[in-house]
Scaffold this motif. Structure first.
Motif, PDB file in Angstrom:
ATOM      1  N   ALA A  51       0.663  -1.202  -0.083  1.00 18.57           N
ATOM      2  CA  ALA A  51      -0.324  -0.443   0.051  1.00 18.57           C
ATOM      3  C   ALA A  51       1.075   1.754   0.030  1.00 18.57           C
ATOM      4  O   ALA A  51       0.685   1.833   0.107  1.00 18.57           O
ATOM      5  N   ASP A  52       2.122   1.408   0.627  1.00 14.70           N
ATOM      6  CA  ASP A  52       2.965   2.408   1.087  1.00 14.70           C
ATOM      7  C   ASP A  52       3.700   2.527  -0.827  1.00 14.70           C
ATOM      8  O   ASP A  52       3.920   3.929  -1.688  1.00 14.70           O
ATOM      9  N   VAL A  53       3.779   1.533  -1.601  1.00 15.91           N
ATOM     10  CA  VAL A  53       4.365   1.521  -2.923  1.00 15.91           C
ATOM     11  C   VAL A  53       3.409   2.318  -3.747  1.00 15.91           C
ATOM     12  O   VAL A  53       3.532   3.543  -4.422  1.00 15.91           O
ATOM     13  N   LEU A  54       1.807   1.919  -4.215  1.00 15.08           N
ATOM     14  CA  LEU A  54       0.685   2.606  -4.276  1.00 15.08           C
ATOM     15  C   LEU A  54       0.649   3.841  -4.093  1.00 15.08           C
ATOM     16  O   LEU A  54       0.790   4.633  -5.136  1.00 15.08           O
ATOM     17  N   GLN A  55       1.113   4.662  -2.890  1.00 16.29           N
ATOM     18  CA  GLN A  55       0.480   5.827  -2.367  1.00 16.29           C
ATOM     19  C   GLN A  55       1.400   6.202  -3.305  1.00 16.29           C
ATOM     20  O   GLN A  55       1.567   7.136  -3.645  1.00 16.29           O
ATOM     21  N   ALA A  56       2.855   5.970  -2.641  1.00 16.11           N
ATOM     22  CA  ALA A  56       4.245   6.451  -3.226  1.00 16.11           C
ATOM     23  C   ALA A  56       3.970   7.214  -4.893  1.00 16.11           C
ATOM     24  O   ALA A  56       4.090   8.303  -5.287  1.00 16.11           O
ATOM     25  N   ARG A  57       3.583   5.804  -5.724  1.00 13.00           N
ATOM     26  CA  ARG A  57       3.618   6.474  -6.985  1.00 13.00           C
ATOM     27  C   ARG A  57       2.169   6.806  -7.219  1.00 13.00           C
ATOM     28  O   ARG A  57       2.995   7.928  -8.154  1.00 13.00           O
ATOM     29  N   ASP A  58       1.701   6.693  -7.379  1.00 12.07           N
ATOM     30  CA  ASP A  58      -0.108   7.745  -7.383  1.00 12.07           C
ATOM     31  C   ASP A  58       0.324   8.961  -7.328  1.00 12.07           C
ATOM     32  O   ASP A  58       0.123  10.030  -7.499  1.00 12.07           O
ATOM     33  N   GLU A  59       1.491   9.263  -5.630  1.00  8.74           N
ATOM     34  CA  GLU A  59       1.134  11.169  -5.592  1.00  8.74           C
ATOM     35  C   GLU A  59       3.408  11.563  -6.089  1.00  8.74           C
ATOM     36  O   GLU A  59       2.825  12.492  -5.867  1.00  8.74           O
ATOM     37  N   VAL A  60       3.751  11.109  -6.800  1.00 15.03           N
ATOM     38  CA  VAL A  60       5.158  11.125  -6.888  1.00 15.03           C
ATOM     39  C   VAL A  60       5.196  12.602  -7.726  1.00 15.03           C
ATOM     40  O   VAL A  60       5.776  13.595  -8.087  1.00 15.03           O
ATOM     41  N   TRP A  61       3.823  13.128  -7.918  1.00 11.05           N
ATOM     42  CA  TRP A  61       3.879  14.443  -8.883  1.00 11.05           C
ATOM     43  C   TRP A  61       3.805  15.600  -7.761  1.00 11.05           C
ATOM     44  O   TRP A  61       4.192  16.138  -8.009  1.00 11.05           O
ATOM     45  N   LEU A  62       3.207  15.117  -6.827  1.00 13.33           N
ATOM     46  CA  LEU A  62       3.075  16.461  -5.799  1.00 13.33           C
ATOM     47  C   LEU A  62       4.418  17.036  -5.527  1.00 13.33           C
ATOM     48  O   LEU A  62       4.776  17.578  -4.325  1.00 13.33           O
ATOM     49  N   ARG A  63       5.657  15.704  -5.067  1.00 15.77           N
ATOM     50  CA  ARG A  63       7.178  16.626  -4.973  1.00 15.77           C
ATOM     51  C   ARG A  63       7.158  17.628  -5.897  1.00 15.77           C
ATOM     52  O   ARG A  63       7.568  19.131  -5.402  1.00 15.77           O
ATOM     53  N   THR A  64       6.610  17.766  -6.990  1.00 20.37           N
ATOM     54  CA  THR A  64       7.256  19.566  -7.621  1.00 20.37           C
ATOM     55  C   THR A  64       5.856  20.350  -7.407  1.00 20.37           C
ATOM     56  O   THR A  64       5.759  22.031  -6.488  1.00 20.37           O
ATOM     57  N   TRP A  65       4.569  19.755  -6.851  1.00 23.94           N
ATOM     58  CA  TRP A  65       3.394  20.721  -7.183  1.00 23.94           C
ATOM     59  C   TRP A  65       3.094  21.585  -5.963  1.00 23.94           C
ATOM     60  O   TRP A  65       2.642  22.373  -5.467  1.00 23.94           O
TER      61      TRP A  65
END
Length: 703
Positions: A51-65
């Motif tokens: 679940a951590d992996v899925l959440q981290a994958r889905d939020e990669v774009w948040l690093r810049t936004w």
């Protein structure tokens, strides 16, 4: 170990973590899930569960936004990059650049529609601004003034040259130089370890008598201040500051004004130090014990007003980084050099307890700052003397790949370095079990967030008062082999770095210093890396024994122009030893071979015979049994190449046989502690070296 899931592999790739690679024998290898998980954890990504992996994958774009501005923008002169600026949707924003020289330049917004996104519950838009193409080279600050906010958002803007032009003279001719380990240059006045005065003597002799234009030295980075001092110059406690072991005490100006009793005490210490020159191995601990006592006497005598002002100016210029390093040194005197074993409240430079320690131990901290000031002065004098003697470049310094895991940089730089990870190299022909260098790597994300300041400050120290810099394992500026602690070197993986930024900053700082840059690009190299280095004006490294094409030694005309070419390197025995297969015998003795000894010996003898045949094709002496003639012929062979820099190893000048280092080992072999010896194994002093006939013969074969 199991292969990574598709989700874990996708997450790893978004962070620049390789999930597969091809080894030195061309075998395709899948990186294990355990390795990938531990590398991502070191990058601050939570991956304990699926679940951590899925959440981290889905939020990669948040690093810049989540950021108003990217942390750092690295561009080349003339480029006009578009910069995303994230603000609450509908808010106005104004952007400008504060130049390094104090000027202010407005930045133009461009028409580029990007759909808004919900970021942590806030509707967030993205405006786009274009940086002007006429920004000067240097370090600038980008400011974004957002409607409704009191303080602007900031980002570092670094403008780098398209290409690092060669220093004056090198563009239209080649230059020959010496390659040496400074600690080996023991003279009658050394304290058991060669120092900067010995280096100056070598450089001026090399210029005046041999016609050399440069001298490449081992990394002079600082080591521990307490025994045992790390012998490897490639595993320093810091890369920003210099090892005071290389100070020549008697050359410090204050020595001439000391009271007679103090001078007598220093003379006695000097005699004790000189007695170490006959040791069969380099004893850094004994040398430093004597030299530190002498340096303390000089420091305690104080400074004149003129010299005090100069010292104060040095301390102000070096700033907090020097304070932190000197504090680590003083703390090491009290608690030992492994900061991760200190009391918890002292394990970070920013704690109240460390501040109290600084106040209570100000004289000790000042002593370590003073040592760096003395080193700066003596390094400048060495470079000046080298150039006055006729060297076009002078001293070329070496930059190690990383630092000791319990050293000053690991303590002072905090999370800029990845924890639980060691840097190394995957298995290759010469290290078939791989290498672990026990060094924590830069975190690429934190470097960008810090505006690359730690990297810049390190480069500036190494480039100061030098004609060039050799970057060890420069491929590490493209990607590094990360090994989770507890795993073997073969179980690591590559982590990508922003090579445009790291190489660009290197070019910028070298441009400002007027220095040449040589990248050590041996081993497993990405195909595009050497082309990128060539594009940026960085020289590569070519070692005769490693240069092959179609199963034969590379002919001289096939060598790169932009390279430092030499017969050997510090990771191989001197050439006379190589011809005797000393490297094979040593690796067999240390258990580093993965093939039978007979196979290794046969392969190496066949390689030497092929090199001999290549010499014969050039009408050069080609009998390996006649060592002196064969070694000279190898250097003549290189002289027929277009290489801009040609180097001759000082051990080759004296017919030495023993390797100074065996990669992949620690205490199994006296790495970096082998003194200079002749063909008979007898010690060779600096005075002996300058009286021999072979140095002139070898260097004449290159010029």
């Amino acid at each position: 170990m199991t292969a990574p899931s598709a989700d874990l592999a996708a997450l790893a790739q978004s962070y620049g973590v390789a999930t597969e690679f091809w080894d030195w024998q061309g075998v395709h290898t899948i990186v294990s899930a355990e390795t990938i998980q531990r590398v991502l954890t070191a990058l601050g990504v939570t991956v304990e569960t699926d679940a951590d992996v899925l959440q981290a994958r889905d939020e990669v774009w948040l690093r810049t936004w989540r950021r108003t501005l990217p942390p750092t923008v690295v561009m080349r002169a003339g480029w006009t990059p578009w910069i995303p600026v994230h603000v609450p949707h509908g808010s106005s924003v104004r952007v400008e650049i504060a130049l390094e020289d104090g000027g202010i330049i407005p930045v133009r917004q461009v028409d580029n529609w990007v759909a808004p996104r919900s970021v942590d519950g806030v509707e967030t838009g993205e405006a786009t601004f274009e940086l002007p193409g006429d920004l000067p080279l240097g370090w600038h600050i980008l400011h974004a003034f957002v409607e409704g906010r009191d303080e602007p958002a900031c980002a570092t803007v670094i403008v780098t040259p398209h290409r690092l032009e060669l220093p004056a003279g090198l563009s239209h001719r080649r230059m020959v130089g010496l390659m040496t380990q400074v600690y080996q240059l023991r003279s009658a006045n050394s304290y058991g370890v060669g120092d900067l005065a010995d280096l100056a003597d070598l450089a001026t002799w090399g210029a005046a008598d041999l016609g050399c234009d440069w001298v490449l030295v081992n990394p002079l980075h600082a080591a521990q201040v307490q025994a045992p001092m790390e012998a490897s110059p490639y595993l320093p406690t810091t890369r920003r500051f210099v090892n005071p072991l290389y100070i020549r005490v008697e050359d410090i100006p204050e020595v001439g004004y000391l009271p007679s009793a103090t001078r007598a005490a220093i003379a006695e210490l000097s005699r004790s130090g000189q007695a170490l020159n006959t040791g069969a191995t380099i004893d850094r601990d004994a040398s430093w014990t004597v030299k530190r006592a002498a340096l303390q006497l000089v420091f305690d005598a104080g400074l004149s007003d003129r010299r005090r002002r100069a010292f104060d100016g040095f301390c102000e210029r070096e700033g907090q980084g020097l304070v932190d390093f000197a504090t680590w040194c003083a703390l090491s005197d009290v608690h030992g050099d492994a900061w991760n074993e200190w009391p918890e409240t002292l394990r970070s430079p920013g704690t109240a307890e460390v501040a109290a320690f600084r106040e209570e131990n100000a004289p000790a901290i000042n002593f370590f700052r003073w040592l760096q000031w003395v080193l700066e002065d003596q390094l400048a004098a060495t470079q000046r003397l080298a150039k006055e003697a006729g060297m076009a470049l002078g001293v070329v310094h070496d930059l190690a790949v990383g630092v000791h895991p319990s050293g000053a940089d690991a303590w002072g730089l905090g999370d800029a370095l990845a924890r639980g990870i060691d840097v190394g190299a995957p298995p290759d022909q010469f290290n078939q079990v791989g290498q672990n260098w026990s060094q924590p790597p830069w975190r690429p994300d934190r470097l960008a967030e810090l505006g690359y300041a730690p990297y810049r400050d390190m480069l500036r120290t190494v480039l100061r008062d030098s004609g060039g810099i050799r970057v060890d394992h420069i491929i590490g500026l493209f990607r590094l082999w990360w090994i989770p602690q507890g795993l073997t070197p073969s179980e690591g993986t590559y982590v990508a770095y922003d090579h445009e930024a790291l190489i660009g900053i290197l070019c910028l700082e070298a441009h400002r210093a007027g220095a040449v840059v040589v990248g050590e690009d041996l081993g497993v190299v990405q195909p595009f890396a050497r082309e990128f280095m060539k594009e940026r004006g960085i020289l590569g490294t070519s070692i005769l024994w490693f240069e092959w094409k179609d199963g034969k030694p590379l002919p001289p005309e096939g060598y790169r122009e932009l390279c430092l070419a030499s017969v050997t390197t510090h990771d191989l025995p001197p050439t006379a030893g190589y011809l005797e297969l000393a490297h094979v015998a040593l690796r067999k003795e240390l258990g580093l071979l993965t093939r039978p000894l007979e196979v290794e010996e046969a392969e190496e003898r066949a390689a030497i015979e092929k090199v001999a045949a290549a010499l014969a094709e050039q009408d050069l002496p080609h009998d390996p049994a006649n060592v002196e003639e064969f070694v000279a012929a190898l250097h003549t062979y290189l002289s027929r190449s277009p290489a801009k820099l040609l180097g001759v190893s000082v051990p080759d000048l004296v017919g030495d046989r023993r390797a100074v280092n065996q990669p992949g080992t620690d205490t199994e072999y006296p790495n970096w502690r082998v003194p200079l010896t002749g063909p008979d194994g007898e010690l060779v002093t600096l005075e002996d070296l300058t009286a021999l006939h072979l140095p002139a013969r070898l260097t004449r074969s290159l010029i």
